[in-house]
Structure formats: structure tokens, C-alpha cells
Motif scaffolding. Structure first.
Motif, PDB file in Angstrom:
ATOM      1  N   LEU A 156       0.827  -1.210   0.000  1.00 38.50           N
ATOM      2  CA  LEU A 156       0.000   0.000   0.000  1.00 38.50           C
ATOM      3  C   LEU A 156       0.862   1.261   0.000  1.00 38.50           C
ATOM      4  N   SER A 157       1.976   1.221   0.718  1.00 39.49           N
ATOM      5  CA  SER A 157       2.864   2.393   0.732  1.00 39.49           C
ATOM      6  C   SER A 157       3.522   2.591  -0.632  1.00 39.49           C
ATOM      7  N   LEU A 158       3.873   1.491  -1.298  1.00 39.39           N
ATOM      8  CA  LEU A 158       4.462   1.589  -2.639  1.00 39.39           C
ATOM      9  C   LEU A 158       3.493   2.220  -3.636  1.00 39.39           C
ATOM     10  N   GLN A 159       2.198   1.972  -3.441  1.00 39.28           N
ATOM     11  CA  GLN A 159       1.192   2.520  -4.340  1.00 39.28           C
ATOM     12  C   GLN A 159       0.778   3.938  -3.946  1.00 39.28           C
ATOM     13  N   GLY A 160       1.445   4.497  -2.922  1.00 40.14           N
ATOM     14  CA  GLY A 160       1.142   5.870  -2.514  1.00 40.14           C
ATOM     15  C   GLY A 160      -0.213   6.027  -1.861  1.00 40.14           C
ATOM     16  N   CYS A 161      -0.630   5.007  -1.102  1.00 39.75           N
ATOM     17  CA  CYS A 161      -1.985   5.004  -0.542  1.00 39.75           C
ATOM     18  C   CYS A 161      -2.074   5.639   0.843  1.00 39.75           C
ATOM     19  N   LEU A 162      -0.934   5.912   1.478  1.00 37.14           N
ATOM     20  CA  LEU A 162      -0.983   6.485   2.822  1.00 37.14           C
ATOM     21  C   LEU A 162      -1.097   8.014   2.751  1.00 37.14           C
ATOM     22  N   THR A 163      -1.897   8.572   3.646  1.00 38.18           N
ATOM     23  CA  THR A 163      -1.987  10.026   3.747  1.00 38.18           C
ATOM     24  C   THR A 163      -0.874  10.530   4.662  1.00 38.18           C
ATOM     25  N   GLU A 164      -0.658  11.825   4.638  1.00 38.41           N
ATOM     26  CA  GLU A 164       0.409  12.401   5.472  1.00 38.41           C
ATOM     27  C   GLU A 164       0.187  12.101   6.956  1.00 38.41           C
ATOM     28  N   ASN A 165      -1.069  12.086   7.368  1.00 34.92           N
ATOM     29  CA  ASN A 165      -1.389  11.819   8.781  1.00 34.92           C
ATOM     30  C   ASN A 165      -1.104  10.375   9.185  1.00 34.92           C
ATOM     31  N   GLU A 166      -0.955   9.490   8.189  1.00 36.44           N
ATOM     32  CA  GLU A 166      -0.744   8.070   8.490  1.00 36.44           C
ATOM     33  C   GLU A 166       0.732   7.680   8.519  1.00 36.44           C
ATOM     34  N   TYR A 167       1.605   8.545   8.022  1.00 40.80           N
ATOM     35  CA  TYR A 167       3.023   8.185   7.944  1.00 40.80           C
ATOM     36  C   TYR A 167       3.621   7.849   9.304  1.00 40.80           C
ATOM     37  N   GLU A 168       3.430   8.768  10.254  1.00 40.14           N
ATOM     38  CA  GLU A 168       4.089   8.593  11.557  1.00 40.14           C
ATOM     39  C   GLU A 168       3.528   7.404  12.356  1.00 40.14           C
ATOM     40  N   PRO A 169       2.185   7.303  12.520  1.00 43.15           N
ATOM     41  CA  PRO A 169       1.666   6.145  13.279  1.00 43.15           C
ATOM     42  C   PRO A 169       1.967   4.806  12.609  1.00 43.15           C
ATOM     43  N   THR A 170       1.990   4.785  11.271  1.00 42.47           N
ATOM     44  CA  THR A 170       2.300   3.536  10.576  1.00 42.47           C
ATOM     45  C   THR A 170       3.761   3.156  10.805  1.00 42.47           C
ATOM     46  N   THR A 171       4.642   4.151  10.808  1.00 48.11           N
ATOM     47  CA  THR A 171       6.051   3.894  11.106  1.00 48.11           C
ATOM     48  C   THR A 171       6.208   3.285  12.497  1.00 48.11           C
ATOM     49  N   ALA A 172       5.488   3.853  13.463  1.00 44.73           N
ATOM     50  CA  ALA A 172       5.561   3.338  14.841  1.00 44.73           C
ATOM     51  C   ALA A 172       5.054   1.893  14.913  1.00 44.73           C
ATOM     52  N   LEU A 173       3.970   1.598  14.193  1.00 48.51           N
ATOM     53  CA  LEU A 173       3.418   0.244  14.175  1.00 48.51           C
ATOM     54  C   LEU A 173       4.409  -0.756  13.574  1.00 48.51           C
ATOM     55  N   LEU A 174       5.039  -0.358  12.474  1.00 46.28           N
ATOM     56  CA  LEU A 174       6.004  -1.241  11.819  1.00 46.28           C
ATOM     57  C   LEU A 174       7.214  -1.491  12.725  1.00 46.28           C
ATOM     58  N   LEU A 175       7.630  -0.469  13.450  1.00 45.30           N
ATOM     59  CA  LEU A 175       8.732  -0.650  14.410  1.00 45.30           C
ATOM     60  C   LEU A 175       8.332  -1.650  15.496  1.00 45.30           C
ATOM     61  N   ASP A 176       7.085  -1.553  15.959  1.00 46.53           N
ATOM     62  CA  ASP A 176       6.587  -2.518  16.956  1.00 46.53           C
ATOM     63  C   ASP A 176       6.601  -3.934  16.394  1.00 46.53           C
ATOM     64  N   ALA A 177       6.192  -4.054  15.130  1.00 47.81           N
ATOM     65  CA  ALA A 177       6.172  -5.378  14.495  1.00 47.81           C
ATOM     66  C   ALA A 177       7.569  -5.968  14.435  1.00 47.81           C
ATOM     67  N   LEU A 178       8.533  -5.130  14.091  1.00 51.92           N
ATOM     68  CA  LEU A 178       9.933  -5.570  14.009  1.00 51.92           C
ATOM     69  C   LEU A 178      10.464  -5.912  15.397  1.00 51.92           C
ATOM     70  N   ARG A 179      10.061  -5.129  16.364  1.00 52.50           N
ATOM     71  CA  ARG A 179      10.521  -5.310  17.747  1.00 52.50           C
ATOM     72  C   ARG A 179      10.001  -6.613  18.351  1.00 52.50           C
ATOM     73  N   MET A 180       8.771  -6.975  17.996  1.00 47.47           N
ATOM     74  CA  MET A 180       8.136  -8.116  18.640  1.00 47.47           C
ATOM     75  C   MET A 180       8.297  -9.429  17.870  1.00 47.47           C
ATOM     76  N   ASN A 181       8.757  -9.335  16.611  1.00 47.43           N
ATOM     77  CA  ASN A 181       8.887 -10.554  15.805  1.00 47.43           C
ATOM     78  C   ASN A 181      10.224 -10.586  15.066  1.00 47.43           C
ATOM     79  N   PRO A 182      11.333 -10.393  15.763  1.00 50.10           N
ATOM     80  CA  PRO A 182      12.621 -10.242  15.063  1.00 50.10           C
ATOM     81  C   PRO A 182      13.137 -11.520  14.421  1.00 50.10           C
TER      82      PRO A 182
END
Length: 285
Positions: free
Chosen positions: A167-193
Motif C-alpha cells: 500500500l505504501s508503494l502505491q502511494g496510498c498512505l496520507t500524510e497523517n498516516e506516515y508517523e503512526p504507521t512507522t511506529a506500528l512497523l517498528l513494533d512489528a519488528l521489535r516483537m517478531n525479530p
């Protein structure tokens, strides 16, 4: 055997469509289709099921939208089907995405449904023939909700991270979604390394977000649970022998390097040592 299998799937789909009110027939039909597709995959054959089958499955979803057991079967089936680009195109033609998002919203608690639906979303979003952008944009908050709900389930998280990357490759995220999505992805990486596919796709998704937004880059280095740079270094040390994961880490590092504040953090954490190590381990790549 493939022509025979295709004929059988057509007959099953026709029976399902003709008797769409019968829950038992829908369950039996989906079970048969799953068995046929599984046999095909065991023989390394990807079956590109046609629009009639896709349409039949969509009718099943709409007629039995409250039946969790049947929807779990259908979603697994849809994920297997969508591995073929032709089949993914057929699913898109019959208008699957709104129904897929509705299923996710209604059954956010169901791990199997969430993993399968996110897998289908990934297939539809990465396809060369882009669907209606507004439809894909509406998939972002739903996919994020799946990730938030199932962060501790590696299978679901892996599927949701893959969908968010597409979805990010297709440019589907709005500016308001960049930061919270980044935080979520970091959590995913943190919890499933320990999961290489998850690490690879999450790093690629983060790289895509950093390419788009300085807000993402700042969140990456200032996240309250720990810097993304540390996570990247840890991921490398866990998967240093996996070229696919290392390549995705390099893609992310390349995006990190475009921001001065991030570069300063990279220097303070001796990131150049890791880069030299990667260069020496993969001299020909």
C-alpha cells in the motif's frame, strides 16, 4: 491434469452459485476447491481461476457475511487464488476489495481471517494493474488495525506488514498516516525479530515510508520504545546470512541516509561498522 482440475473447479463454482443459499454446499464447495488448489500447489502448479469462480466466491461472501467458519474457508481460498496475477485481476474485476475490508472490520479478532485477507490485499496492491486508488487508501486504516490487534502473532503480523508495504508503494498512505504507521512497523519488528520474511517486508515498508516523509524518519529515530537504528542492527545480526533480509536492510539504510538528523544518529551508533561488515560479507552482490 490441469485442464481437468480447471473443469472441476468450474463445476464446483457453478454449483455454489446455483445454490448460494445452502450453507452446507458452500462449505463443502470451498473445502473441495481448497483441496484441488493444494494438490496443484504440491505439483508446483499455480491455477489462475477465472472470473466465474471469483464471482461465485464473492456471492458466497455476501450471502453468508456473518458465518465466521465459512468466511475463514473462503478467505484462505482467496489468498491461495490471488497468488496468480490473472486470478488476482479477476478478483479485482468482480469488486472484492470492499467486501474484504468489511470482513476484516467484522472479524478483526480472527487471526486466520486477518492473515488471509491481508495476504489477498498484498496480492491486489502489488499487481501491475492498479485498482481504484481510493479503495486501496481505505485499506490502510483497516490493515493498521489488524497489525495493532495481532502484533504478537507472527503469521498475521507478517501478512499485515506485507500489505502495508504494498500500500505504501502505491502511494496510498496520507500524510497523517506516515508517523503512526512507522511506529506500528517498528513494533512489528521489535516483537517478531526472528521471522525473516517479516523482517524483510517490514524493512522495505519502512524504507518506503522514509522515502516519502521526514515525519517517518524522525519517528524512526525518536520512537519512545527505542530507536529504529538499534532494531535494524539487531535484525542484521539475527539474519546476517540471509541475502534477502540483508538487501532489505540496505534499502532501508539508504533511505535513512537522506536525512541529516538520522545520519547523525547513525554515526553515533557506529552504523558505518555494520555497513563495512555487509560489504565484506557480500562483495559480489
Amino acid at each position: 491434469a490441469l485442464p481437468y482440475l480447471l473443469i472441476v473447479t468450474e463445476l464446483i463454482a457453478f454449483a455454489m452459485k446455483t445454490h448460494v443459499d445452502s450453507l452446507k454446499l458452500q462449505v463443502d464447495g470451498c473445502s473441495f476447491l481448497l483441496e484441488i488448489l493444494s494438490q496443484a500447489l504440491e505439483q508446483d502448479v499455480v491455477m489462475a481461476l477465472d472470473e466465474n469462480v471469483a464471482s461465485s466466491l464473492l456471492e458466497t461472501v455476501r450471502k453468508h457475511s456473518e458465518n465466521e467458519e465459512l468466511l475463514s474457508l473462503v478467505c484462505t481460498l482467496l489468498m491461495m487464488i490471488s497468488a496468480s496475477e490473472v486470478a488476482a485481476e479477476n478478483l479485482r474485476k468482480v469488486g472484492l476489495i470492499p467486501d474484504l475490508l468489511s470482513i476484516l472490520r467484522n472479524f478483526l479478532h480472527n487471526e486466520k481471517i486477518c492473515a488471509s485477507c491481508c495476504g489477498v490485499l498484498w496480492s491486489l496492491a502489488v499487481s501491475e494493474n492498479n485498482v481504484d486508488q481510493a479503495l486501496l487508501k481505505s485499506a490502510v486504516p483497516v490493515t493498521s488495525a489488524v497489525l495493532q490487534e495481532h502484533l504478537q502473532n507472527g503469521t498475521v503480523t507478517e501478512s499485515a506488514c506485507s500489505a502495508l508495504w504494498a500500500l505504501s508503494l502505491q502511494g496510498c498512505l496520507t500524510e497523517n498516516e506516515y508517523e503512526p504507521t512507522t511506529a506500528l512497523l517498528l513494533d512489528a519488528l521489535r516483537m517478531n525479530p526472528e521471522r525473516p520474511v517479516l523482517v524483510r517486508n517490514t524493512c522495505l515498508a519502512l524504507g518506503s515510508l522514509l522515502r516519502l516523509s521526514e515525519l517517518s524518519a524522525l519517528r524512526f529515530i525518536t520512537d519512545s520504545k527505542g530507536s529504529g537504528i538499534t532494531l535494524v542492527k539487531d535484525a542484521y545480526h539475527l539474519h546476517f546470512d540471509d541475502p534477502g533480509v540483508v538487501e532489505s536492510i540496505c534499502v532501508l539504510i539508504n533511505e535513512m541516509a537522506q536525512y541529516d538528523d538520522v545520519v547523525l544518529d547513525m554515526l553515533s551508533q557506529k552504523m558505518e561498522e555494520l555497513l563495512f561488515e555487509i560489504k565484506s560479507c557480500f562483495p559480489s552482490n
